[in-house]
Design a protein around this motif. Sequence first.
Motif, PDB file in Angstrom:
ATOM      1  N   HIS A 298       6.798   3.427  -2.660  1.00  0.00           N
ATOM      2  CA  HIS A 298       7.515   4.566  -2.086  1.00  0.00           C
ATOM      3  C   HIS A 298       6.539   5.574  -1.471  1.00  0.00           C
ATOM      4  N   SER A 299       5.406   5.780  -2.135  1.00  0.00           N
ATOM      5  CA  SER A 299       4.436   6.734  -1.601  1.00  0.00           C
ATOM      6  C   SER A 299       3.880   6.254  -0.270  1.00  0.00           C
ATOM      7  N   LYS A 300       3.720   4.940  -0.110  1.00  0.00           N
ATOM      8  CA  LYS A 300       3.245   4.394   1.166  1.00  0.00           C
ATOM      9  C   LYS A 300       4.278   4.588   2.269  1.00  0.00           C
ATOM     10  N   PRO A 427       7.436 -10.822   6.132  1.00  0.00           N
ATOM     11  CA  PRO A 427       8.796 -10.691   6.667  1.00  0.00           C
ATOM     12  C   PRO A 427       8.711 -10.420   8.157  1.00  0.00           C
ATOM     13  N   PRO A 428       9.828 -10.427   8.871  1.00  0.00           N
ATOM     14  CA  PRO A 428       9.782 -10.111  10.303  1.00  0.00           C
ATOM     15  C   PRO A 428       9.180  -8.727  10.541  1.00  0.00           C
ATOM     16  N   MET A 432       9.548  -3.799   6.972  1.00  0.00           N
ATOM     17  CA  MET A 432       9.003  -2.829   6.029  1.00  0.00           C
ATOM     18  C   MET A 432       7.675  -2.326   6.580  1.00  0.00           C
ATOM     19  N   CYS A 433       7.332  -1.088   6.249  1.00  0.00           N
ATOM     20  CA  CYS A 433       6.062  -0.534   6.726  1.00  0.00           C
ATOM     21  C   CYS A 433       4.907  -1.348   6.153  1.00  0.00           C
ATOM     22  N   PRO A 434       3.823  -1.536   6.904  1.00  0.00           N
ATOM     23  CA  PRO A 434       2.703  -2.377   6.452  1.00  0.00           C
ATOM     24  C   PRO A 434       2.113  -1.942   5.112  1.00  0.00           C
ATOM     25  N   VAL A 439       1.543  -3.348  -0.853  1.00  0.00           N
ATOM     26  CA  VAL A 439       1.702  -3.064  -2.281  1.00  0.00           C
ATOM     27  C   VAL A 439       2.447  -4.202  -2.970  1.00  0.00           C
ATOM     28  N   LEU A 440       3.518  -4.686  -2.351  1.00  0.00           N
ATOM     29  CA  LEU A 440       4.299  -5.782  -2.942  1.00  0.00           C
ATOM     30  C   LEU A 440       3.500  -7.073  -3.018  1.00  0.00           C
TER      31      LEU A 440
END
Length: 457
Positions: A298-300, A427-428, A432-434, A439-440
Amino acid sequence: MATTTHLHLLTPTPPRIRPRRRGAMSVTVRSSLIDPDGGALVDLVSPPERRAALRAEAEALPKVRLAAVDVEWAHVLAEGWASPLRGFMREDEYLQSLHFNCIRLPDGKGVVNMSLPIVLAIGDRDKEEIGDRPDVALQGPDGGVLAILRSVYNYENYYWIEHGSFRIGMTSTWEICSLLSRIGDDLHVSDDEAIAQAGNWLIGGDLEVIEPIKYNDGLDHYRLSPQQLRNEFDKRGADAVFAFQLRNPVHNGHALLMNDTRRRLLEMGYKNPILLLHPLGGFTKADDVPLPVRMEQHSKVLEDGVLDPETTIVSIFPSPMHYAGPTEVQWHAKARINAGANFYIVGRDPAGMGHPTEKRDLYNPDHGKKVLSMAPGLEKLNILPFKVAAYDTVAKKMAFFDPSRSKDFLFISGTKMRAFAKSGENPPDGFMCPGGWKVLVDYYNSLQTEEAAVASV
């Protein structure tokens, strides 16, 4: 499943500003956004000058050892998330919650939503030690005294005795935590041993917490109480607060929904709507992404500018998770009223989970949002109608679904998102932001490394 890119919003009425009411043991609420349930925000944490005396008093009292999930519920109660509830439920409150999804206000005038029982289960030995003593000391898992429960009322845990079975959606955490680990494998949830673990008795009473509950996990600064959140909303000059709960990483579809909600509120005439991004921080299933990883992700999202830090507050909601579907989503919404939110975003299959034996959702995925619009005691909370978000393969980004070109849209569920991260497959672009995605990936890589190390031993 519970987290997908199918996201919706819906609302009954515009917000109203009501005069403040005060009562005993209340906290002054300055925010003009929305009244807490009962008119006064409950605060059950003792002032510093009383703490030494309370610890001394507790030494002479019978003691009950809390499980980790009980500590989470004590935290919820102490800070007023369950206002006007003042402690673990006595029998009359328990029955109202269990069968009506609401409880009557102390003055008997009106009801507030309370869809999940907040109860404390004890065994036969604890009941004998308590006897007819009016007060009980509550210990944390490490044996340290956390609180005193006063004017104790104990009653039979007859729900198990009468039913002898598990009814998901009509449970309390002591039930689900003793059984949830079994649901993933089979439906043997009426097992005698599991039922016995829940305890044969429940005790309720007025809770006095000795000092604020901390977890010392590096995340306590995110755990803002309802009063602290109201203070922050006032500090930022918020004239509307819209809350969004999730227990998974934030992808760009979530961000699209949150940013567009703010745009819509501005169009409605609000000058400074503030987003409360409020991930659930209590008990979750083993296959959910752990809280520390989610908070880092979330912070990213804020660092990468996907959400605006100036108009977003990220805080942890300390409640445990029940996975009780439409019953539980009412609790999630009610708690945010007490934090000052007057708008609540509800997604597809809120508080849901997969069926244990079939490839489908356990609950009807649309019932959560429908129930919220009808639930007694939630009339003052506003929920806005919204469109579905999905990945637009033409625009290469998350966008609102356009049925006229449905073939251009890809729906990526939370399960599929986690599968991408586990396999190392990206993912495409635009999903999601890089920074958040890294992080994931790092988290799932660390799991695979640990598993390989264990296998080699």
